[in-house]
Design a protein around this motif. Structure first.
Motif, PDB file in Angstrom:
ATOM      1  N   SER A 358      -0.772  52.693 -29.129  1.00 26.52           N
ATOM      2  CA  SER A 358      -0.229  51.480 -28.498  1.00 26.52           C
ATOM      3  C   SER A 358      -1.198  50.875 -27.491  1.00 26.52           C
ATOM      4  O   SER A 358      -1.234  49.656 -27.311  1.00 26.52           O
ATOM      5  CB  SER A 358       1.095  51.803 -27.794  1.00 26.52           C
ATOM      6  N   THR A 379      -6.590  50.542 -31.460  1.00 28.94           N
ATOM      7  CA  THR A 379      -5.216  50.042 -31.379  1.00 28.94           C
ATOM      8  C   THR A 379      -5.108  48.735 -32.158  1.00 28.94           C
ATOM      9  O   THR A 379      -6.115  48.192 -32.619  1.00 28.94           O
ATOM     10  CB  THR A 379      -4.789  49.838 -29.914  1.00 28.94           C
ATOM     11  N   GLY A 386      -0.969  45.901 -30.156  1.00 29.60           N
ATOM     12  CA  GLY A 386      -1.638  46.843 -29.267  1.00 29.60           C
ATOM     13  C   GLY A 386      -2.109  46.159 -27.998  1.00 29.60           C
ATOM     14  O   GLY A 386      -2.162  44.929 -27.915  1.00 29.60           O
TER      15      GLY A 386
END
Length: 558
Positions: A358, A379, A386
């Motif tokens: 994340s 990400t 992200g």
């Protein structure tokens, strides 16, 4: 437009391969897969640039498997037909895993072997004697097996893949690749896969490819602002530790997070600092055995822990000198404090498939634009969102400007926005951070590194055969356990309510705060009823003195 997109079942793939793709949950190909697979099946050489997380591994793995299945319909002789060169051992294991997933229903017909590990050449020789259809390895390891005559490629090889091509030269593999090409047949199909097309890739193109088709599928090397949010915050050394503590302890950063620092020593300093506040994190260290590093990544992907602290190890300061073992003592001085015992074929920001990341936090800002792109590329992979947050000290401002100019020049709207965080609001936490930092001494960092290396060596070597028989027990080996060489102060574990800034109180543990508001009625009733019961049954208040008979008799006698 979606209706015109070419699907897997329209590419003429084997039914067993289609079934494996369905098991992986891939409903339709990514852009690189849609364009590369048909061209590969036509026998064309490919130079493909697509950003990290776009599905490049499957884009070459699927046609490799399909061509081997097709050739085995007419030729039954077992031989090495495909070679996949990778820059790091972790990526080698990842590629092998992907190919095994894709060959789940044809594993007898298509066998794959990863020889990029640290095992001795003699230990890997029996695997190569069986002539697996696909061999995966780093250039130096493949060259070593060719020199030892464990691997013969000049007669049977049909396909060559160079994955993460822009990293191979920077990791010191230039001589190995040039030497290896002399042992390949004159005619073979080749694939160059890369996230960037730099001068090294152009050099490889001249050496390896013959009239290639170039696929440059994305204008930008990072997703746009709707998918990837990029922020920067200006803070000096002490403020970096203060900010990372606040973000993690108060839960302002949620989900799996990669934290990048500049050196291995910094990894352990940050880990020990976070341990002071009972924030578990694990270090992905190039000094650890490759099995341990891959196990850390595997456990992170399975959700065992949320925070990994890592370094780029990009080229390991001096890849040209570190590529030759014979240069021993002179290199140790040259590599500095952090270079001892590092693995040349280690890489974190590139090639490694961390799942569902994340956030990426650049605790120390990267030293190049490429490094920034590949860190942040961990990400916002595929279609998932992200966030990237970079801490910038005054010495890193020029690097920030360089990255911003490159991103703007890349025709992207995903420039770094200022992170709207008021440092004065968390000033009350500063004394706690200073208290924790005083405990994280150089000696504590040194002891932590030694302790983890010894622990991982014990786990990976002495217990290797045990874990092969008891795979479930391997899950109990957590890599985010406390190292505790620094003195832990218990009062730092919890955060008093009065220290939390008013602006953040609604964000910190909102569920717990709701429960507290609902308690008063029930709590007062319990207290009052407890007091009544306590008074009625209090032995001190209900006690009455009664004279005993023998005392009355004594009084009558007198």
């Amino acid at each position: 437009m979606e209706e015109d997109k070419l699907q897997f079942h329209e590419m003429g793939l084997d039914d067993r391969l289609l079934k494996a793709l369905a098991d992986l949950g891939w409903a339709q190909p990514t852009l690189i897969q849609e364009k590369a697979i048909p061209l590969s099946l036509e026998g064309k050489d490919l130079l493909a640039r697509a950003r990290t997380g776009s599905g490049k591994t499957a884009a070459y793995a699927v046609p490799l498997i399909q061509r081997i299945l097709t050739s085995k319909q007419t030729v039954r002789e077992q031989a090495v037909r495909a070679l996949v060169l990778v820059p790091t051992k972790e990526l080698g294991q990842q590629v092998q895993t992907m190919i095994r997933q894709l060959t789940a229903y044809c594993s007898r017909d298509v066998r794959v072997a990863d020889i990029s590990g640290k095992a001795d050449l003699s230990a890997q020789k029996p695997i190569l004697m069986e002539k697996p259809d696909i061999v995966v390895g780093t250039p130096s390891r493949v060259q070593a097996h060719v020199n030892a005559q464990n691997l013969v490629l000049n007669s049977s090889l049909e396909m060559l893949v160079i994955d993460e091509a822009d990293l191979l030269f920077s990791f010191g593999f230039e001589d190995d690749i040039k030497s290896l090409l002399c042992h390949l047949p004159k005619i073979y199909q080749a694939f160059l896969m890369s996230a960037t097309l730099n001068e090294d890739v152009q050099a490889l193109k001249e050496l390896v490819l013959h009239n290639p088709v170039t696929l440059k599928l994305q204008g930008s090397q990072l997703p746009d602002g709707s998918q990837l949010q990029q922020y920067s915050v200006k803070c000096e050394e002490e403020d970096k530790f203060l900010l990372i503590y606040t973000l993690l302890k108060l839960g302002l950063v949620r989900g799996k997070t990669l934290i990048f620092v500049s050196a291995v020593e910094r990894c352990y300093r940050l880990k020990l600092f976070l341990e002071q506040f009972s924030i578990p994190a694990c270090v992905l260290n190039s000094e650890l055995p490759v099995h341990s590093r891959c196990h850390i990544i595997s456990q992170f992907n399975q959700g065992f822990y949320d925070y990994i602290i890592a370094t780029d190890e990009h080229g390991l300061e001096d890849p040209a000198t570190s590529s030759q073992k014979s240069q021993g003592k002179g290199n140790k001085k040259k590599s500095g404090k952090g270079g001892k015992g590092k693995d040349k074929e280690y890489g974190v920001s590139r090639g490694i498939d961390f799942h569902n990341v994340s956030n990426v936090i650049n605790f120390d800002f990267p030293t190049s634009v490429d490094s920034y792109i590949h860190r942040v590329g961990r990400t916002a992979r595929a279609d998932k969102p992200g966030t990237a947050l970079s801490f910038i000290s005054h010495t890193e401002l020029l690097l920030l400007t360089e990255v911003e100019n490159a991103l703007i020049g890349d025709n992207t709207d995903c420039v770094l926005k200022p992170y709207g965080f008021k440092m004065e609001e968390i000033e009350a936490f500063r004394y706690r951070c200073r208290d924790a930092m005083r405990s994280v001494t150089k000696q504590a960092v040194k002891e932590a590194r030694l302790k983890e290396i010894k622990q991982e060596l014990l786990n990976s070597e002495k217990l290797k055969t045990y874990f092969e028989d008891n795979p479930r027990d391997l899950q109990l080996l957590r890599h985010d356990k406390d190292l505790h060489p620094a003195v832990i102060k218990p009062h730092l574990k919890n955060v008093p309510d009065y220290l939390i800034p008013a602006a953040l109180k609604s964000l910190v543990n909102p569920l717990n705060r709701r429960k507290r508001k609902q308690k008063p009625k029930g709590a007062t009733v319990m207290r009052s009823s407890f007091k009544k019961n306590f008074r009625s049954k209090n032995p001190l208040k209900s006690f009455r003195y009664v004279k005993k008979k023998h005392t009355e008799k004594k009084a009558k006698k007198s």
